[in-house]
Design an enzyme around this catalytic site. Sequence first.
Site, mmCIF file in Angstrom:
data_model
loop_
_atom_site.group_PDB
_atom_site.id
_atom_site.type_symbol
_atom_site.label_atom_id
_atom_site.label_comp_id
_atom_site.label_asym_id
_atom_site.label_seq_id
_atom_site.Cartn_x
_atom_site.Cartn_y
_atom_site.Cartn_z
ATOM 1 N N CYS A 324 0.839 -1.192 0.000
ATOM 2 C CA CYS A 324 0.000 0.000 0.000
ATOM 3 C C CYS A 324 0.883 1.253 0.000
ATOM 4 C CB CYS A 324 -0.967 -0.063 1.174
ATOM 5 S SG CYS A 324 -2.209 1.251 1.207
ATOM 6 N N ILE A 325 0.683 2.158 0.936
ATOM 7 C CA ILE A 325 1.468 3.389 0.965
ATOM 8 C C ILE A 325 2.927 3.085 1.311
ATOM 9 C CG2 ILE A 325 1.119 3.991 3.393
ATOM 10 C CD1 ILE A 325 0.841 6.407 0.377
#
Length: 592
Positions: A324-325
Site C-alpha cells: 500500500c502506501i
Amino acid sequence: MEQNTFQGGDPIHQFFQWNESVWADIQRSRLGDNPVTDALSQVNAEDLKTFYDAVAANPVRLLEMQMQWWQGQLAICQNSMVRALDSSADSVINDPPGDRRFQYKAWKDDPNFDFLRQSYLHFANSLMQTLEVVEGLPEPARQRLIFFFRQTINALSPTNFLWSNPELLHRTLEEKGANLVKGIGLFQEDLANSANLLKIRMTRQSAFELGKDLATTPGEVVFRNDVFELIQYGASTAKVHQTPLLVIPPFINKFYILDLREQNSLVRWLRDQGHTVFLMSWRNPGKEQASIGFQDLINAGSMEAIRVIERITGEKEVNAIGYCIGGTLLASTMALYAARRMKPRVKSATFLTTLLDFTQPGEVGVFINDPVVSAMEQMNDAQGYFDGRQMAVTFSLLRENSLYWNYYIDNYLKGEEPADFDILYWNSDSTNLSATCASFLLRELYLDNKLSKGEVKVGNFGVDLSKVQTPSYFLSTKDDHIALWDATFNGSRLLGGDTTLVLGESGHVAGVVNPPAKNKYGYWLSDASFESAEQWLASAKREEGSWWPHWQQWAAPYLGKQVDARAVGNTECPGLMPAPGRYVQQTLPVEE
C-alpha cells in the site's frame, strides 16, 4: 461526554430515552467544532446547488425519472396486494447482488415488511439513477454526491431501526428488551474509545494478544529510532538466500496484517522459503512526533533500515516488498537513491496494492478537495496528528453496509458482541499519522498528485520515478476499493525498469493475505503492456491458487546464492527485545 443513565421503566422505553439523549450529546460534543465536518457540509451544499441547477435546466429528464419511480411504486403496491392474498407470488423488487441486509425470513414473507423493503430499494435505486443520468453535472461533483447520497440512503435503511426491522422486533420482544440494554453498554464503551466519529467495534478488544495469538513469527527487534523498529526474523531453513528481504508495511497501519496467525502469515511463509526477512514496524505517532514528515520516513526510515541490514548481513542490496502506501515510500526511496547518484540498494521491488499515480484515488477521492484537505490540516495541526480512529471509520464507510451498519445493528440493537476475527481485529487496531506526514499525503500526493509529475522533493533532491531501473512486481487486487487496480497498474508505467503485473482476486487485504494452503483466491497474468484495464484483463490468463508461489518464482533471479542461515542481529546491532516489539503494542489514544 456525560454518561447517560436512566432509572426505572421497561428496557424498551429506557432504550428510546437513551437513544434520543445520546445522539443529542453526540451532535453537541462530537460534531460541533469539527472543521472537517464544516468543510464537508460546505462542499456538499455547493454540490447540491450544482445538482439542483442541472436538474432545473433539464426538467424533462427529471419528469422521466419521477414517472419511472411512480410506475415502479405503483407496481410494488399492486404486488403487495397480490401477495397479501397469495404469499407464493414473487416480489417485483429483488435484493441487489451481494446485499445481505434483508435475509431475515419476514422481510419476504410478511407483506407489510416486504412492501417496506421493496419501496426502500426502489427509492434508493431511483435516486442513484437520477444522479447518474442528469446532464450538466461536473463529474467530481457527481461522484461526491453519489457517495454521500449512498451514505444517507444506507444510513436510513429500515434494517437500521428497531421499529422497522422484523428481526429486531422479534428479538426485542423475545428477550424483553435485554438486547437493547446490552447494546447501550456496548455503544457507550465504543463512544468512549472513539475520536470525532463513532468507531464501532468489529471484534472483541480482548480477542487477541500480540505475540501470543497474532504476530507470532519468532524474531528480534534489532534496531529502534523515533520513526520505526526493525525486526529480523529467525531463519527456519539451514540455508538462506544471499540477498536479504526488507518488508515495508504501510505507515498508516500496523505491520501484523502480514504476520497474523501461523496459517496466514506472509512473513512466516517468506521465512520458510529461505529468505532472511527484515520488517519495519512504524512508531504510532503522538503530538511529540508532529513534525515527522515523509522525508523522515525515507531518510530515518527505509534508507536507515537498508543501512542496518547491511551492518547485520554484510549485503549492500536488498529485495524489498512495499505494501500500500509502504510501496509508495519504497518507490520514492529508490528514486531518491537515483537522484543522489547513489548505487541502487534495492535489487528487486515488489509493490502490493500500491498507488504511484493518484489520478484515480478510488472512493477516498470524495474527501480529496481543497476545502476538506485544508480543514483536515487545520485539525491535524491543532492536535499534532491525524487520529487513526477517525481514519479507520472513514475507510469503513467506504463499504458502509458490510463494515459499519451491520456491526451497528448486531452490537447495539441485537446486543451481540462480534465474533473473533484476526483481520478485523487488526483493522480496528488503528495508528495515527503525524500532522506533517498527513498533510504531505493528503495535499502533495492525493490532491496535487506531485509524485507522478516528478514534483516531490526530499531535501534538495527531486523524486523522479522514471529514473528507477529496478525490476518490479506489481500485485493489485480486482475488488480493491482503496487502491483501484487499474490505477495501481497505471502507476507502474512511471517506473523505468521491467515490470510484471499480477491481478489477484478479492480486495485490498484478503487478496494480499492469500496463503497457498487455503487455495481460496486465484490471480490473472498477462505479458501485455498496460494500456487500459479492459485491454489488459482481456489478454490475461487466470491462474488457480495464491500469487505467493508465483512471486517466489519471479524473485528467483534476484535471490543470490545459498548461504548458511544467519543469526539474528550481531554485536553491532544486538537484539533489543523479542518480536513483535514495542511500537506495535501501542494503542490509541497515544499516551505521551
